[in-house]
Structure formats: C-alpha cells, structure tokens
Design an enzyme around this catalytic site. Structure first.
Site, PDB file in Angstrom:
ATOM      1  N   TYR A  92       0.828  -1.200   0.000  1.00 49.30           N
ATOM      2  CA  TYR A  92       0.000   0.000   0.000  1.00 49.30           C
ATOM      3  C   TYR A  92       0.866   1.255   0.000  1.00 49.30           C
ATOM      4  O   TYR A  92       1.580   1.500   0.973  1.00 49.30           O
ATOM      5  CB  TYR A  92      -0.885   0.046   1.244  1.00 49.30           C
ATOM      6  CG  TYR A  92      -1.949  -1.019   1.336  1.00 49.30           C
ATOM      7  CD1 TYR A  92      -2.431  -1.680   0.218  1.00 49.30           C
ATOM      8  CD2 TYR A  92      -2.488  -1.347   2.576  1.00 49.30           C
ATOM      9  CE1 TYR A  92      -3.418  -2.637   0.330  1.00 49.30           C
ATOM     10  CE2 TYR A  92      -3.480  -2.312   2.697  1.00 49.30           C
ATOM     11  CZ  TYR A  92      -3.943  -2.960   1.561  1.00 49.30           C
ATOM     12  OH  TYR A  92      -4.922  -3.907   1.675  1.00 49.30           O
ATOM     13  N   LYS A 134      -1.386  -7.830  -2.674  1.00 54.17           N
ATOM     14  CA  LYS A 134      -2.681  -7.171  -2.554  1.00 54.17           C
ATOM     15  C   LYS A 134      -2.432  -5.676  -2.643  1.00 54.17           C
ATOM     16  O   LYS A 134      -1.583  -5.128  -1.919  1.00 54.17           O
ATOM     17  CB  LYS A 134      -3.333  -7.509  -1.213  1.00 54.17           C
ATOM     18  CG  LYS A 134      -4.649  -6.772  -0.951  1.00 54.17           C
ATOM     19  CD  LYS A 134      -5.140  -7.025   0.475  1.00 54.17           C
ATOM     20  CE  LYS A 134      -6.416  -6.225   0.762  1.00 54.17           C
ATOM     21  NZ  LYS A 134      -6.818  -6.299   2.179  1.00 54.17           N
TER      22      LYS A 134
END
Length: 288
Positions: free
Chosen positions: A167, A198
C-alpha cells in the site's frame, strides 16, 4: 537473524530447497485455478467497532457465512484464527496476517504496522500462507521493510507463501490510488520477494492492467476497500480487475457489510471463477 530461523535452518538439508516446493503447493491451495477470493478480516483490530453494524459484531457468525459460501481463503490475525479454527479448519485456506495496527495510536505512527506474531506461530495455527503490510512511502517505510524481510526469510524456510499488502500510504501522498504510485508499490513488493500482492484498485481496467504488468508474473489481487453504494458497483470493479489480468480480490467490508453476506460472497466468487458479468452475478444472487 531470529532464533526461530536459526532452528529451522538447522533442520534443513544443505543444498536441498524443499521450501520452494512448499510455497508452490500452498499457493496452489489459495489460487486453485490461478485466481482467488480471499476474505480479509482484520478490521476489528485495525478500524475498531465503527466498521461493524450492530448486528454484525459477532465475528464467528460472519466467518461462518463466508466459509459456507466457499471462499478460497480467509486472512485473519493470529488471535481470531485461534478463536475460529473450528469454523475454517479443513474447509478453506488460512492466511495469517502477522502485522497490524490500531487507530488508537498517535497520528505520528498511524502509517506504521507492527509485527504481532512470527511465521512459526502461523505454522502452529495450520496456516497456508502469511501476510504482512508495507506502507510504501510512509515515514516508517524502513521499519516495515525490515519486518517484511524477516518474515520473508522465515517463510521461505518453512515453505510458506508470503502475501504483501503493498500500500502506498503516507501523509505526503495526494492520491494513494494514482496508477503510477500503485505501480511503484507493486514493483517494490516484487523486488523484496512477495509471492502474492494485494494492492489498490486504480479505477479502470486499463490502468490496473499496467499494475498487473508491473508485477511481472507475481499474482496481484485487488484490495476490497471501502463499501460501494451498490453491490453491482463493487462487482464491476472486480470484473475490471479480472479482465486486466488480476488474480482476484482480498475483500472484507464489501462482503461483511452487505445486506446478505453469503450471497455477496458467492457473487464475488462467480465473477472471479466463472467469469460472470457484474449484472449476471447480482441477478443470480438477488443483490440489490
């Protein structure tokens, strides 16, 4: 080097890389057809009670419904994995998330994830993979990179896939979802050995295709993110991710805050594994 890792290496045979086989075998349990629906459920720790409607406080009930729906894997913190093992054991793959944070901490460290457990703890819980977050670009990036490298080294010794929640996040970012920024985070993730990534959805099929290309063969799943106004809107994002070459989704709120948890989870599965259009999936499972 951690004591855990020294012990593990002492038990391996010199020159024989058993760990690489273990990573492939376990990753195949999650990405059973090259794609996966992972139910991510660390929200109680990371976001607190605000994420849960009054009738959704009971974690066991939520986990029971998504497991019954047939999700490919669930991603839990160690404590929740321990408390719910009778629900998921033998029915779905377990990914143990080894880092986290609360929103109670001071603003100065809000972009820092702390290590909560070891890979050895995940092995003891029966995990098929481990996960850790790196906020790329954060003021605490170095600390999280160091934690990641320890986790990755331990995971390789145990033959355990390591999922990175890559992220881009920090107080100086104007837009975390900027495709160039997301691509940079994904590139950083593969450079430090992530087996599965992810990351944020960048808003279109075309830009997410560039994110997938940047991963250079490492599977990328979309972060479910905040709740969309309509289920079909979320399913549309997901359909674009799959069309862009993405490997699925790690979703939490867009499932556990849906009107019908089990039906929403099944609709997500249908888009990922059957290639249903968002409209077809919403109609099949009576989603409003």
């Amino acid at each position: 080097m951690t004591p855990h890792l020294v012990e593990v290496k002492a038990m391996t045979h010199p020159g024989v890389n058993y760990g690489a086989v273990g990573v492939r075998v376990r990753l195949g349990r999650i990405l059973r057809d090259g794609k996966a629906v992972i139910f991510a459920f660390d929200h109680g720790f990371e976001h607190g009670p605000k994420d849960f409607p009054e009738d959704r406080v009971a974690a066991r009930n939520i986990i029971q419904q998504v497991v019954d729906a047939g999700v490919d894997a669930i991603m839990l913190l160690p404590g929740m994995a321990r408390l719910t093992h009778d629900i998921w054991a033998g029915r779905t793959a377990l990914i143990v998330k080894l880092t986290s944070k609360t929103e109670l901490r001071p603003e100065s460290s809000i972009y820092l994830q702390t290590r909560l457990a070891t890979v050895e703890d995940a092995v003891a819980l029966g995990a098929d993979a481990v996960a850790a977050t790196v906020y790329w670009g954060s003021e605490h990036e170095s600390e999280m990179m160091e934690n990641w490298m320890i986790i990755k080294e331990e995971a390789e010794a145990y033959g355990m896939p390591a999922l990175q929640l890559a992220y881009p996040r920090g107080s100086h970012f104007k837009n975390w979802y900027d495709p160039e920024v997301v691509m940079y985070g994904v590139r950083a993730a593969i450079e430090v050995g992530a087996d599965l990534i992810k990351t944020y959805y960048t808003g279109s099929r075309e830009t997410f295709a560039k994110v997938v290309e940047m991963a250079q063969g490492i599977p990328v799943v979309m972060s479910g993110g905040a709740v969309r106004d309509r289920p079909v809107d979320f399913l549309t994002d997901l359909s674009n991710v799959i069309a862009a070459g993405g490997s699925g989704v790690a979703v939490g709120r867009n499932v556990f805050r849906a009107k019908d948890i089990k039906s929403m989870a099944r609709a997500v599965m249908a888009v990922v594994h059957e290639g249903l259009s968002p409209e077809e999936a919403a109609k099949r499972f009576n989603l409003e």
